[in-house]
Motif scaffolding. Structure first.
Motif, PDB file in Angstrom:
ATOM      1  N   UNK A  93       1.028  -1.087  -0.109  1.00  0.00           N
ATOM      2  CA  UNK A  93      -0.106   0.048   0.141  1.00  0.00           C
ATOM      3  C   UNK A  93       0.957   1.358  -0.049  1.00  0.00           C
ATOM      4  N   UNK A  94       1.276   1.728  -1.098  1.00  0.00           N
ATOM      5  CA  UNK A  94       2.436   2.795  -1.274  1.00  0.00           C
ATOM      6  C   UNK A  94       1.654   4.316  -1.452  1.00  0.00           C
ATOM      7  N   UNK A 115       3.324  -3.972   3.427  1.00  0.00           N
ATOM      8  CA  UNK A 115       4.404  -3.157   3.053  1.00  0.00           C
ATOM      9  C   UNK A 115       3.873  -1.826   2.540  1.00  0.00           C
ATOM     10  N   UNK A 116       4.164  -0.678   3.531  1.00  0.00           N
ATOM     11  CA  UNK A 116       3.363   0.379   3.271  1.00  0.00           C
ATOM     12  C   UNK A 116       4.287   1.760   3.346  1.00  0.00           C
ATOM     13  N   UNK A 117       3.523   2.784   2.865  1.00  0.00           N
ATOM     14  CA  UNK A 117       4.437   4.307   2.820  1.00  0.00           C
ATOM     15  C   UNK A 117       3.857   4.562   4.209  1.00  0.00           C
ATOM     16  N   UNK A 118       4.863   5.471   5.138  1.00  0.00           N
ATOM     17  CA  UNK A 118       4.508   6.040   6.564  1.00  0.00           C
ATOM     18  C   UNK A 118       3.759   7.457   5.974  1.00  0.00           C
ATOM     19  N   UNK A 123       0.662   4.634   8.723  1.00  0.00           N
ATOM     20  CA  UNK A 123       1.548   4.851   9.736  1.00  0.00           C
ATOM     21  C   UNK A 123       0.922   4.676  11.033  1.00  0.00           C
ATOM     22  N   UNK A 124      -0.262   4.847  11.406  1.00  0.00           N
ATOM     23  CA  UNK A 124      -1.130   4.585  12.730  1.00  0.00           C
ATOM     24  C   UNK A 124      -1.047   2.968  12.710  1.00  0.00           C
ATOM     25  N   UNK A 125      -1.068   2.257  11.859  1.00  0.00           N
ATOM     26  CA  UNK A 125      -1.389   0.879  11.887  1.00  0.00           C
ATOM     27  C   UNK A 125      -0.397   0.033  11.523  1.00  0.00           C
ATOM     28  N   UNK A 126       0.788   0.303  10.999  1.00  0.00           N
ATOM     29  CA  UNK A 126       1.830  -0.542  10.538  1.00  0.00           C
ATOM     30  C   UNK A 126       3.162  -0.096  11.073  1.00  0.00           C
ATOM     31  N   UNK A 127       3.619  -0.957  11.671  1.00  0.00           N
ATOM     32  CA  UNK A 127       4.959  -0.682  12.486  1.00  0.00           C
ATOM     33  C   UNK A 127       6.109  -1.257  12.064  1.00  0.00           C
ATOM     34  N   UNK A 128       7.293  -0.655  11.498  1.00  0.00           N
ATOM     35  CA  UNK A 128       8.402  -1.326  11.023  1.00  0.00           C
ATOM     36  C   UNK A 128       9.141  -2.403  11.937  1.00  0.00           C
ATOM     37  N   UNK A 129       9.413  -3.486  11.243  1.00  0.00           N
ATOM     38  CA  UNK A 129       9.777  -4.635  12.138  1.00  0.00           C
ATOM     39  C   UNK A 129      11.392  -3.898  12.621  1.00  0.00           C
ATOM     40  N   UNK A 130      11.818  -3.105  11.836  1.00  0.00           N
ATOM     41  CA  UNK A 130      13.419  -2.844  12.154  1.00  0.00           C
ATOM     42  C   UNK A 130      13.421  -1.337  12.877  1.00  0.00           C
ATOM     43  N   UNK A 160       9.447   6.158   3.928  1.00  0.00           N
ATOM     44  CA  UNK A 160       8.949   7.496   4.136  1.00  0.00           C
ATOM     45  C   UNK A 160       8.941   8.080   2.628  1.00  0.00           C
ATOM     46  N   UNK A 161       9.699   7.838   1.590  1.00  0.00           N
ATOM     47  CA  UNK A 161       9.940   8.730   0.498  1.00  0.00           C
ATOM     48  C   UNK A 161       8.697   8.634  -0.360  1.00  0.00           C
TER      49      UNK A 161
END
Length: 216
Positions: A93-94, A115-118, A123-130, A160-161
């Motif tokens: 979801x970019x 796999x999403x753009x922040x 951003x509210x629902x997907x938290x990057x594993x790293x 982010x970009x």
């Protein structure tokens, strides 16, 4: 099988379920199709464009990449969308902007890693594993020390970009994880299925706030 993809390949399947408009990051969706196939994965796209020019561009993309490793379905098909959520390893979801975003939340219920753009609701629902372990621990579990309490709430990969290299940063990490650490990826899938993004908890919070307001 429904989309005529090969079933004899051990490879990641990456899906996109989206309207094909500028808001949804169509340039990144196109790039992801090429990148996925370059990495040996299968790519599935379900959606359509209200703009005839954009639709023509995606028709050309399907002509180039469609086959037993890439499926392109240009329609609104709710039953098929749920089959894609369930059959994919990752959902992309970019979006350029996204006030809420249901796609990633629906996909997670099926175990598809986002796999999403922040941006916005993504951003509210997907938290990057790293990169988001602290934020995820607080938002998901209310913990301010995820290491001590063992509260890892991370659930996907993000960037982010708005350019192709930014997308590659997240997508390549997700694909690498699938190829190189399958046990962790399966654990991540279990984690995203267990997370509750329904109104159950917010509704209880609202009720609690309502009664506390009455008492005061």
């Amino acid at each position: 099988e429904k989309l005529s993809l090969r079933t004899d390949r051990d490879c990641p399947v990456i899906g996109v379920v989206s309207r094909l408009t500028s808001q949804k990051g169509i340039h990144l969706i196109k790039h992801a199709a090429y990148r996925t196939l370059d990495r040996g994965g299968q790519f599935v796209l379900l959606g359509s464009a209200p703009d005839p020019k954009i639709q023509a561009d995606f028709n050309d993309l399907a002509a180039q990449l469609g086959g037993d490793m890439g499926a392109f379905c240009y329609a609104y098909d709710e039953p098929l969308s749920h089959m894609i959520y369930a059959g994919c390893d990752m959902i992309l979801v970019p979006s350029m902007f996204e006030p809420c975003g249901l796609t990633q939340m629906i996909a997670m219920r099926y175990g598809s890693v986002p796999v999403v753009r922040q941006t916005g609701g993504l951003r509210d629902t997907v938290f990057d594993v790293d990169h988001d372990k602290d934020r995820a621990a607080w938002e998901i579990h209310g913990s301010d020390d995820w290491k001590q309490e063992g509260m890892d709430g991370t659930n996907g990969f993000s960037f982010e970009g708005t350019d192709e290299s930014s997308l590659d940063y997240a997508l390549n990490r997700a694909i690498d994880c699938w190829y190189n650490d399958r046990p962790f990826f399966h654990k991540l899938q279990e984690r995203v299925m267990e997370q509750d993004w329904s109104w159950n908890k917010p509704a209880l919070d609202y009720i609690e706030l309502y009664y506390s307001a009455i008492k005061s």
